[in-house]
Design a protein around this motif. Sequence first.
Motif, short mmCIF file in Angstrom:
data_model
loop_
_atom_site.label_atom_id
_atom_site.label_comp_id
_atom_site.label_asym_id
_atom_site.label_seq_id
_atom_site.Cartn_x
_atom_site.Cartn_y
_atom_site.Cartn_z
N LEU A 66 0.72 -1.29 0.08
CA LEU A 66 -0.05 -0.09 0.07
C LEU A 66 0.75 1.30 -0.05
N ILE A 123 1.53 2.98 -3.53
CA ILE A 123 0.64 3.31 -4.30
C ILE A 123 0.47 4.64 -3.88
N THR A 124 0.52 5.41 -4.88
CA THR A 124 0.46 7.04 -4.85
C THR A 124 -0.88 7.21 -5.50
N VAL A 125 -1.08 6.44 -6.58
CA VAL A 125 -2.58 6.79 -7.47
C VAL A 125 -3.22 5.42 -7.49
N VAL A 126 -4.35 5.32 -7.49
CA VAL A 126 -4.93 3.96 -7.72
C VAL A 126 -4.96 3.91 -9.30
N ASP A 127 -4.18 3.03 -9.71
CA ASP A 127 -4.19 2.93 -11.28
C ASP A 127 -4.10 1.42 -11.56
N GLU A 128 -3.83 0.99 -12.68
CA GLU A 128 -3.74 -0.43 -13.20
C GLU A 128 -2.58 -1.06 -12.52
N ALA A 179 -1.22 -0.33 -9.51
CA ALA A 179 -1.47 -0.50 -8.24
C ALA A 179 -2.49 -1.74 -8.08
N LEU A 180 -3.57 -1.63 -8.72
CA LEU A 180 -4.52 -3.06 -8.67
C LEU A 180 -3.59 -4.11 -9.21
N ASN A 208 -0.52 -4.86 -8.35
CA ASN A 208 0.24 -5.25 -7.03
C ASN A 208 -0.56 -5.63 -6.04
N ILE A 209 -1.75 -5.14 -5.97
CA ILE A 209 -2.65 -5.90 -4.84
C ILE A 209 -3.14 -7.09 -5.20
N ASN A 210 -3.48 -7.50 -6.62
CA ASN A 210 -3.80 -8.73 -6.93
C ASN A 210 -2.75 -9.74 -6.69
#
Length: 151
Positions: free
Chosen positions: A42, A45-50, A52-53, A55-57
């Motif tokens: 987390l 992540i500076t901006v919720v972009d593709e 970032a998603l 990385n979370i996935n």
Amino acid sequence: MSESLSLPIASLQKRITSFVIDDIVITLFFIIIFYDQFSAVLSNITVVDEAALENINAFIAQNLLVVLSIKLLYHTVLIWQNGMTLGKYFMKIKVIDLETGETPGFQKAFLRASVRIPSEVLFYLGFLMAFFVPLRQTLHDKLSNCVVVND
């Protein structure tokens, strides 16, 4: 158990609320166990972009087995020990073995928890049964010969 018609079957509303409480508890366990790794993901992540998603996935995919293991242990041990998870405790409902009327043994609790996971993964199809059968049993209840009743 011959008096199955007189059982105080738990309402669907109580069961759904119990489910939500249990999922929150399991999520908290997951966050506590993986706090450092989760924080690292987390913090990047500076901006919720593709990206970032992704990385979370990736983080979730890498730890999916741990999440499923936590769910399996949580539901098996608590149902086996006292017939209630924390959600069921707060909603004043419990799982009983239809044959004995008692708390399910380890094997039934494990079977119930094991079938519960694929029911969740497959769009909660196993849970939908509760809306259509007389004892409001889900697939995991039916296969383990258990029922959820008011405590």
